[in-house]
Design a protein around this motif. Structure first.
Motif, short mmCIF file in Angstrom:
data_model
loop_
_atom_site.label_atom_id
_atom_site.label_comp_id
_atom_site.label_asym_id
_atom_site.label_seq_id
_atom_site.Cartn_x
_atom_site.Cartn_y
_atom_site.Cartn_z
N GLN A 1 26.73 18.33 14.50
CA GLN A 1 26.67 19.09 15.75
C GLN A 1 28.04 19.17 16.40
OE1 GLN A 1 23.62 16.68 17.58
NE2 GLN A 1 22.13 18.33 17.41
N ALA A 2 28.77 18.05 16.36
CA ALA A 2 30.06 18.00 17.05
C ALA A 2 31.09 18.88 16.36
CB ALA A 2 30.56 16.56 17.10
N LEU A 3 31.11 18.85 15.04
CA LEU A 3 32.19 19.51 14.33
C LEU A 3 31.88 20.96 14.00
CD1 LEU A 3 33.35 16.71 11.89
CD2 LEU A 3 34.09 17.23 14.21
N LEU B 1 37.90 14.31 10.91
CA LEU B 1 36.68 14.49 11.68
C LEU B 1 36.75 15.71 12.60
CD1 LEU B 1 35.89 10.80 12.65
CD2 LEU B 1 34.89 12.15 10.82
N GLY B 2 37.97 16.18 12.84
CA GLY B 2 38.12 17.32 13.73
C GLY B 2 37.96 16.98 15.20
N ASP C 1 30.27 9.02 11.13
CA ASP C 1 28.87 9.27 11.40
C ASP C 1 28.68 10.09 12.67
OD1 ASP C 1 28.16 7.79 9.20
OD2 ASP C 1 28.20 5.92 10.32
N ILE C 2 29.57 9.86 13.66
CA ILE C 2 29.41 10.52 14.94
C ILE C 2 30.77 10.90 15.49
CG2 ILE C 2 27.26 9.41 15.65
CD1 ILE C 2 28.90 7.35 17.15
N ALA C 3 30.78 11.88 16.39
CA ALA C 3 31.98 12.17 17.17
C ALA C 3 31.72 11.62 18.56
CB ALA C 3 32.23 13.67 17.24
N VAL C 4 32.69 10.96 19.17
CA VAL C 4 32.46 10.23 20.40
C VAL C 4 33.26 10.84 21.53
CG1 VAL C 4 32.47 7.94 21.44
CG2 VAL C 4 32.23 8.19 18.97
#
Length: 509
Positions: A36-38, A317-318, A22-25
């Motif tokens: 947005q992160a990937l 997730l990259g 769900d998210i990159a931390v």
């Protein structure tokens, strides 16, 4: 101690959140939505493009160094006679020495020494005529002895260099050549493998890989992006495969890369580095480094600090995730290996009169038998066939493609410059699209040569040749177009059913 435990728990929580998808931390707990992160990160972010640069602040400079472990191509392990074989049944290739039973002693594998010397010479290294083995102590469940035999004090090769080429801003017709310094090449053992069984909450140990010979190639921090690092690793991979010193198949763990990454402003001291461990793909290496550069810059610009830690790359997730910190430097308690004498090598001048190269390892004898390296082979391809330099890179970068090209050229009257277009654009594009190797190509070199001969004589058009290629690739729908061409040529006098039978018979040959 409490802070260290808390950090490990926090790292574990971050890893779980990152894997959730769900998210990159980031390390300080800051989160981005996954898209947005990937987006910019996965596509290859470059140092110097930060918002800080737009505000007039000096741009960030990234520093990247690599440690590469290459499995030596040898029938047996570095210090034992156990066979080396990929995907063998667990614990089926383990000697008493590999399992570290009391009283067992190491016996150095000559083939591994020669492979390391050959690799050192190809990478412009100085070969040490005297090198030493050491014990590096640390605990892994799959390291039975509790130490690894390596070369920490005096390795077999030092002070080399590797030249590699990469495209300028992704433009294949604009290439630049850069050089990375090689600090050293050392011989060492591999560890075993831990197999995690989540269903039974168990970790199983396979010692087949324990004791397999490795060459560790340590590159100086001379690179600044994931693209550069990936290009250097691909070139090293080609060199190792050309030499035969390693098969260097990354998918089988025969080439594993650790990347050390830091960022700083120009003129300032290098920043705190992080290490991204065990990356087994050049493409993933580029993504991991670019993500880590971006993550560190964001961390610093948001007022945080970069931790000296080891991280892993989650390719799905990259993003990179914390594994363990390096605040307290681990004491490996290096000591000389008491069961192995110094490794002594010779050259033509120092070779004793009563000895031959079969009795010792002769550096000059190995040097004389080095094959043409990829850089030399590219030049020869350009000179012999008149192709573009970037085409020579494509031919060598794909296993078996150069041989395929040369086979087609030998069997056709078409100019090699035209042949290369058919191979790279039509055939190689199809293979990559369907994840096939050159050896798995449905179009053989003989068939392509026959097709190009027909095209060169004007017997068929370029459109018809492309349709034949499509049919051989498995696209049978194109057959109707060929039947239509025959009908037009014969002004409708040919029997479509008979034409179809004839075409199917000829195309299946």
């Amino acid at each position: 101690m409490a802070a260290s435990i808390l950090r490990r728990r926090w790292g574990s929580l971050l890893a779980q959140r990152c894997r959730a998808g769900d998210i990159a931390v980031l390390h300080n707990g800051q989160t981005w939505r996954r898209a947005q992160a990937l987006g910019p990160i996965a596509s290859g972010w470059r140092a110097g493009n930060s918002p800080a640069g737009e505000r007039g602040v000096a741009p960030w400079v990234a520093v990247v160094g690599l440690e590469i472990h290459a499995q030596i191509s040898s029938n047996s392990k570095l210090f034992s006679g156990s066979q080396v074989q990929f995907a063998a049944p667990p614990n089926s290739l383990v000697s008493f020495f590999d399992a570290s039973l009391p009283g067992t002693l190491p016996a150095l594998n000559r083939r591994c020494v020669e492979a390391a010397v050959m690799t050192g010479l190809a990478l412009n290294c100085s070969i040490n005529k005297k090198s030493l083995f050491d014990r590096k102590h640390y605990f892994y469940a799959d390291l039975p002895a509790g130490y690894q035999i390596t070369q920490q004090r005096l390795p077999i090769a030092v002070n080399g260099s590797l030249s590699y080429s990469l495209c300028v801003e992704g433009k294949k017709n604009q290439m630049v050549t850069r050089t990375v310094r090689i600090k050293q090449i050392q011989l060492e053992q591999d560890s075993g493998k831990s197999l995690h069984d989540d269903t039974r909450s168990q970790t199983l140990i396979d010692l087949n890989r324990a004791g397999v010979g490795l060459m560790e190639v340590v590159m100086e921090p001379d690179m600044s992006s994931g693209e550069e690092a990936a290009a250097a690793v691909r070139e090293l991979q080609l060199i190792l495969q050309t030499l035969g010193s390693s098969q260097a198949i990354m998918a089988e763990g025969q080439l594993r890369v650790d990347a050390n990454v830091s960022v700083h402003h120009p003129g300032e001291a290098y920043g705190v580095r992080t290490e991204v461990k065990n990356i087994n793909s050049a493409r993933f290496l580029a993504r991991a480094i670019d993500y880590e550069i971006h993550r560190q810059i964001k961390e610093l610009e948001n007022g945080g600090t970069v931790m000296n830690e080891t991280r892993a790359f989650d390719y799905k997730l990259g993003c990179t995730i914390p594994m363990r910190d390096k605040e307290g430097k681990q004491d490996y308690r290096f000591m000389p290996e008491p069961n192995l004498p110094p490794l002594i090598l010779y050259d033509t001048k120092s070779l004793p009169a009563n000895m031959s190269h079969q009795q010792v390892v002769n550096i000059d004898w190995i040097r004389e038998r080095l094959p043409d390296l990829p850089s030399v082979r590219r030049v020869k391809l350009v000179e012999q066939y008149g192709i573009l330099p970037e085409h020579s890179f494509a031919l060598l970068n794909e296993d078996g493609l150069m041989e395929f090209f040369q086979n087609v050229v030998r069997q056709t009257q078409m100019n090699p410059k035209k042949v290369i277009g058919w191979i790279l654009n039509d055939m190689l594009g199809y293979l990559k699209q369907h994840n096939l190797t050159v050896k798995e190509s449905p179009v053989s070199s003989l068939l392509l040569a026959d097709l190009l001969n027909l095209l060169e004589r004007g017997a068929i058009s370029s459109s018809a040749a492309k349709q034949v290629m499509e049919i051989k690739k498995g696209n049978r729908k194109v057959l109707n177009k060929l039947i239509g061409l025959v009908q037009r040529t014969t002004r409708g006098r040919a029997d479509p059913v008979l034409v179809k039978l004839i075409l199917e018979k000829r195309l299946s040959q």
